[in-house]
Design a protein around this motif. Structure first.
Motif, PDB file in Angstrom:
ATOM      1  N   GLU A   1       0.829  -1.130  -0.008  1.00 26.20           N
ATOM      2  CA  GLU A   1       0.175   0.062   0.022  1.00 26.20           C
ATOM      3  C   GLU A   1       0.791   1.140  -0.089  1.00 26.20           C
ATOM      4  OE1 GLU A   1      -3.052   0.024  -0.614  1.00 26.20           O
ATOM      5  OE2 GLU A   1      -3.662  -1.928  -0.305  1.00 26.20           O
TER       6      GLU A   1
ATOM      7  N   ARG B   1      -0.810   4.426  -1.428  1.00 24.02           N
ATOM      8  CA  ARG B   1      -1.864   5.056  -0.144  1.00 24.02           C
ATOM      9  C   ARG B   1      -1.015   5.667   0.617  1.00 24.02           C
ATOM     10  NH1 ARG B   1      -7.134   2.444  -1.394  1.00 24.02           N
ATOM     11  NH2 ARG B   1      -6.366   0.278  -1.820  1.00 24.02           N
TER      12      ARG B   1
ATOM     13  N   ARG C   1       1.785   7.363   0.286  1.00 23.65           N
ATOM     14  CA  ARG C   1       2.097   8.460  -0.194  1.00 23.65           C
ATOM     15  C   ARG C   1       0.858   9.492  -0.277  1.00 23.65           C
ATOM     16  NH1 ARG C   1       1.326  11.376  -5.381  1.00 23.65           N
ATOM     17  NH2 ARG C   1       2.806  12.990  -5.192  1.00 23.65           N
ATOM     18  N   ALA C   2      -0.287   8.985  -0.731  1.00 22.38           N
ATOM     19  CA  ALA C   2      -1.458   9.927  -0.579  1.00 22.38           C
ATOM     20  C   ALA C   2      -1.572  10.449   0.912  1.00 22.38           C
ATOM     21  CB  ALA C   2      -2.635   8.991  -1.028  1.00 22.38           C
ATOM     22  N   ALA C   3      -1.631   9.617   1.709  1.00 19.74           N
ATOM     23  CA  ALA C   3      -1.943   9.898   3.068  1.00 19.74           C
ATOM     24  C   ALA C   3      -0.798  10.788   3.602  1.00 19.74           C
ATOM     25  CB  ALA C   3      -1.939   8.432   4.061  1.00 19.74           C
TER      26      ALA C   3
ATOM     27  N   PHE D   1       0.664  12.922   1.745  1.00 21.98           N
ATOM     28  CA  PHE D   1       0.374  14.195   1.171  1.00 21.98           C
ATOM     29  C   PHE D   1      -0.939  14.998   1.722  1.00 21.98           C
ATOM     30  CE2 PHE D   1      -1.060  16.890  -2.179  1.00 21.98           C
ATOM     31  CZ  PHE D   1      -0.068  17.014  -3.364  1.00 21.98           C
TER      32      PHE D   1
END
Lengths: 60, 463
Positions: free
Chosen positions: B297, B300, B302-304, B306
């Motif tokens: 994951e 995800r 990296r998205a979190a 961000f």
């Protein structure tokens, strides 16, 4: 993120944060909130169980 | 001693009396004066303080006192570290109105105690929110290996100053990759320690949940010496760990012996990142690392990272965003404004995901000691470049240079940024990733790569 109207969201939320956005700032802010929303969708799609705690811990 | 000597060489020379600290600093100041107009790495040079500190080091040696392990070694700091009597800019225009700092940052005090000599402050992206150091207020920092290219960011000045041989050591900070990205682009070593290992007190926050400080150097030994000098508990940083200090310099020569090393696959090996994958393959071959590991994951994560960055970063500057948004750098302003509008549920979900992801990645370390991954998807982009292509997808340069670094700093793993030597090519680096508090493992692997000639950070011929 489906059905997310970034322009409407920014227009509604900015006054709550006391942000007086100008026409010049608006396109960049909308582009960035769309980028954030797309990444949020990835995070929100992931199932976490109810007992999962946030990472930061406060120790009094 | 050459003009661009390593920290270890300078300290040995000063400690033995072969060269005076004052002479070292005079030559450093001359080199900065000659080369920095081409690089724009420095936002402030402090000859008076540096020469005074150098004279004090020389006096200590003459009096028979130990002048410290880094005696006479010049260094400079990203301009978000407090320097007594100097206004801490954090790359901004707004903070130029602040009062001068009342005291040096914790890290600066530690290096001073070790005998190192502060010569100046270095350029960065505004409030550390960027990967290129194209700063609208203080100018672009140029890559010493190719002046048409960016140095990376947000600690771009810190990396350029070391890569150009202006100073052998510098300090930067890393929230999402701000030590590892510029290390990659400038072809030098960097260390992002475990989250909480080094005190951040006296440095301007970007995202308190994710901020780290760490050193840059042109050799692993120098990097380790600088890191060792900065260790120690500081109650003024609420995140700083009270674990005993764990010096790493002594054990470097053990190299990779006994360490289980794997290569990160999947997310970390997309198509269209040939230079990055080549760098990883060169290092893997040298280390005899044949197995892969999948970090679950990572996209995800990296998205979190961000989301947390956008939200906390904006909160830090909310008052200025309300009162004077147009005093921000145009490259950060709209990102901060959007971050201020991020719903709370997204932030909390990201922090809950962070704990889940942390447990999953920690479990991987039952089977491996060190994981290798690329630092950046490509070598340094051109200054002003807006778009790049990764895996067949065209994407904006600035937000995506940290795709490989963000999922790892997100959970605070210690990482050594290692420049893979490819003569005649633009620099690019890899991340040598260890389990929490195992900086020693990452540095031992970096040392092995350097000893085998696979990793090197030659001084750039600034032209």
């Amino acid at each position: 993120m489906e059905d997310f109207n970034a322009r409407a969201y920014v227009a509604a939320a900015a006054p709550m944060l006391k942000l007086d956005l100008t026409e010049e700032q608006l396109p960049g802010v909308i582009l960035n909130i769309e980028r954030i929303a797309a990444l949020a969708a990835l995070v929100l799609d992931f199932p976490l169980d109810d007992a999962s705690e946030p990472a930061p811990v406060f120790r009094p | 001693m050459t003009e661009s000597a390593l920290a270890a060489e300078i300290a040995a020379g000063v400690r033995s009396g072969a060269v005076s600290a004052v002479r070292v600093i005079e030559r450093t100041l001359e080199r900065i004066a000659r080369l920095d107009p081409k690089l724009n790495a420095f936002t402030k040079v402090m000859p008076e303080r540096a020469l005074k500190e150098a004279a004090a080091i020389d006096a200590r040696r003459w009096q028979g006192e130990d002048p410290g392990p880094l005696a006479g070694v010049p260094y400079a700091v990203k301009n978000l570290f407090d320097i007594k009597g100097v206004v801490t800019l954090a790359g901004s225009k707004i903070d130029t109105e602040h009062r001068p700092a009342a005291a040096d940052a914790f890290a600066v005090r530690r290096l001073h105690d070790a005998g190192a000599i502060l010569v100046g402050a270095l350029n960065m992206d505004e409030y550390a929110y960027g990967f290129t150091t194209e700063n609208a207020h203080h100018g672009v920092t140029h890559n010493p290996h190719d002046l048409a290219r960016v140095a990376g960011g947000s600690s771009g000045g810190s990396a350029a100053a070391v890569a150009g041989g202006l100073v052998p050591l510098s300090l930067g900070s890393d929230t999402n990759g701000s030590i590892r990205v510029p290390s990659s682009f400038c072809g030098i070593f960097g260390l992002k320690p475990t989250y909480g290992r080094l005190s951040r007190h006296g440095s301007t926050h970007f995202v308190a949940s994710l901020d780290h400080v760490g050193p840059f150097a042109r050799s692993v030994r120098d990097l380790a010496s600088c890191y060792d000098a900065m260790q120690g508990f500081d109650p003024l940083d609420p995140v700083c760990s009270d674990r005993p200090t764990e010096p790493v310099s002594e054990g470097l020569e053990r190299g990779a012996e006994g360490l289980r090393i794997a290569i990160a696959d999947g997310y970390f090996a997309p198509s269209g990142t040939a230079d990055a994958q080549e760098a990883v393959a060169i290092a893997a071959a040298s280390l005899g690392a044949a197995r892969n590991v999948t970090i679950p994951e990572a996209a995800r994560a990296r998205a979190a990272a961000f989301l947390i960055t956008a939200t906390e970063g904006a909160n830090q500057h909310l008052a200025d965003l309300q009162r004077r948004p147009d005093d921000f750098d145009p490259t950060t302003r709209d990102r901060f404004l959007a971050g201020a509008l991020t719903p709370a549920a997204w932030l909390v979900q990201a922090q809950r995901f962070r704990r889940w992801y942390h447990s999953q990645v920690l479990a991987l370390f039952d089977g491996v000691d060190v994981i290798i991954a690329p630092s950046t998807p490509c070598p340094a982009p051109l200054i002003g470049q807006e778009m790049m292509t990764i895996g067949g997808t065209e994407m904006a340069v600035r937000p995506n240079l940290g795709i490989f670094t963000q999922p790892l700093s997100f959970i605070g793993l210690p990482i050594c940024a290692v420049p893979v030597h490819r003569p005649g090519r633009l620099p690019i680096g890899i991340q040598v990733i260890a389990a929490p508090w195992r900086e020693a493992d990452a540095l031992r692997v970096a040392f092995a790569l350097e000893r085998d000639g696979v990793a090197a950070a030659p001084v750039a011929a600034v032209a």
